[in-house]
Design an enzyme around this catalytic site. Structure first.
Site, PDB file in Angstrom:
ATOM      1  N   SER A  12       0.957  -1.152   0.496  1.00 53.95           N
ATOM      2  CA  SER A  12       0.279   0.076   0.438  1.00 53.95           C
ATOM      3  C   SER A  12       0.721   1.402  -0.206  1.00 53.95           C
ATOM      4  O   SER A  12       0.629   2.235  -0.681  1.00 53.95           O
ATOM      5  CB  SER A  12      -0.775  -0.225   1.099  1.00 53.95           C
ATOM      6  OG  SER A  12      -0.095   0.118   2.227  1.00 53.95           O
ATOM      7  N   SER A 133      13.596  -7.965   4.496  1.00 52.67           N
ATOM      8  CA  SER A 133      14.938  -7.921   5.918  1.00 52.67           C
ATOM      9  C   SER A 133      15.274  -6.438   6.067  1.00 52.67           C
ATOM     10  O   SER A 133      14.319  -5.827   6.066  1.00 52.67           O
ATOM     11  CB  SER A 133      15.794  -9.110   5.668  1.00 52.67           C
ATOM     12  OG  SER A 133      15.808  -9.119   7.033  1.00 52.67           O
ATOM     13  N   TYR A 147      13.143  -5.971  16.655  1.00 57.35           N
ATOM     14  CA  TYR A 147      12.618  -6.152  15.524  1.00 57.35           C
ATOM     15  C   TYR A 147      13.762  -6.584  14.707  1.00 57.35           C
ATOM     16  O   TYR A 147      14.290  -6.728  13.451  1.00 57.35           O
ATOM     17  CB  TYR A 147      12.236  -4.130  14.866  1.00 57.35           C
ATOM     18  CG  TYR A 147      13.187  -3.823  13.416  1.00 57.35           C
ATOM     19  CD1 TYR A 147      11.956  -4.172  12.560  1.00 57.35           C
ATOM     20  CD2 TYR A 147      13.850  -3.788  12.722  1.00 57.35           C
ATOM     21  CE1 TYR A 147      11.887  -4.115  11.319  1.00 57.35           C
ATOM     22  CE2 TYR A 147      13.887  -3.025  11.764  1.00 57.35           C
ATOM     23  CZ  TYR A 147      12.560  -3.181  10.346  1.00 57.35           C
ATOM     24  OH  TYR A 147      12.697  -3.232   9.808  1.00 57.35           O
ATOM     25  N   LYS A 151      14.046  -9.564  11.805  1.00 56.44           N
ATOM     26  CA  LYS A 151      14.780  -9.366  10.304  1.00 56.44           C
ATOM     27  C   LYS A 151      15.851 -10.425  11.456  1.00 56.44           C
ATOM     28  O   LYS A 151      16.219 -10.915   9.716  1.00 56.44           O
ATOM     29  CB  LYS A 151      14.760  -7.650  10.289  1.00 56.44           C
ATOM     30  CG  LYS A 151      13.946  -7.002  10.743  1.00 56.44           C
ATOM     31  CD  LYS A 151      12.835  -7.634   9.353  1.00 56.44           C
ATOM     32  CE  LYS A 151      12.154  -6.773   8.775  1.00 56.44           C
ATOM     33  NZ  LYS A 151      11.137  -7.012   7.989  1.00 56.44           N
TER      34      LYS A 151
END
Length: 275
Positions: A12, A133, A147, A151
């Site tokens: 989006s 990633s 986070y 990743k």
């Protein structure tokens, strides 16, 4: 490599939306997911399939999106796992629920798309999987614990998956960008842990990243041009790619640091086998 069918998650905005626009412009077919199908209302192209997937961690919903793509375009040649968001906070500040939600989107959503697309790629005996990633999947950063963990999981998973899929003529590429001028640091893409513990200075770290918002040096248009070129050139020797000066320099420093530590303790740990 034109006239291919791409399946892109999290399309989006940011990298995903830029990639969609570039691929449609050159005539490729694109199926793209978003939590709200209205975010694609401005795209009027017969080669585009808008897919509303509110939760990539819901395997049944993902399966339906993949099946609709196959029904519409007849194939999926390239999968781009781009959906994800940041979670800022020291580990002790992050709740179990916050951590699990981060992994649901960044990790298990990736797992679900791959698991449901692989049967079609195996049948057509070709395909490419691109997992987006981050340099945060190679280098740890203060107050980015959750986070980083998500990743790193994507990088490790990709590194293993490439070996499983190589004999099936399915390639895996893991892309690790640094900061690019997208909406990633906006409030709807970057979450901050609910809890605060003053010792960790999370507010100060958050303020520093907030100050960087939309001042990142990385050009997302150039990044997606590079991604398309990597796909088109089909260099079988490339399965990891660091995007941008921040990522490239960070990776070099991390590799040097690991080598230095290996040299420092080699006499202690190199020979630990039975005599």
């Amino acid at each position: 490599m034109t006239n291919k069918v791409w399946f892109i998650t999290g399309a989006s905005k940011g990298f995903g939306r830029i990639l969609v626009n570039k691929l449609l412009k050159r005539g490729d077919k694109v199926a793209a997911t978003s939590r709200s199908i209205e975010s694609f209302a401005d795209i009027k192209d017969s080669n585009f399939l808008a897919l509303e997937v509110k939760n990539l961690a819901d395997e049944q919903t993902v399966k339906q999106a993949v099946e609709k793509t196959i029904e519409t375009f007849g194939a999926i040649n390239i999968l781009v796992n781009n959906a994800g968001y940041g979670l800022l906070g020291a580990f002790e500040e992050i709740s179990d629920a916050e951590m699990r939600t981060e992994f649901d989107v960044n990790v298990f959503g990736t797992f679900n798309t791959i698991r449901n697309i692989l049967p079609f790629m195996r049948k057509q005996k070709s395909g490419q999987i691109i997992n987006i990633s981050s340099i945060a999947g190679f280098v740890g950063y203060e107050n980015w614990t959750a986070y980083n963990a998500s990743k790193f999981a994507v990088v490790g998973f990709s590194d293993s998956l490439k070996h499983e899929l190589k004999p099936l003529n399915i390639r895996v590429l893991c892309v690790m960008p640094g900061p690019f001028n997208t909406d990633f640091l906006n409030n709807n893409s970057l979450k901050v842990s609910d809890q605060r513990i003053s010792d960790y200075k999370t507010n100060a770290v958050h303020s520093a990243w907030d100050e960087m918002n939309h001042k990142q040096e990385g050009d997302p248009d150039k990044a997606m041009d590079a991604l398309i070129k990597l796909v088109d050139e089909n260099n079988i020797n490339i399965d990891q790619a660091f995007f941008g000066k921040w990522a490239y320099q960070g990776a070099k420093e991390q590799i040097k640091n690991i080598e230095n530590q290996m040299n420092e303790i080699s006499s202690l740990v190199e020979h630990l086998e039975y005599n």
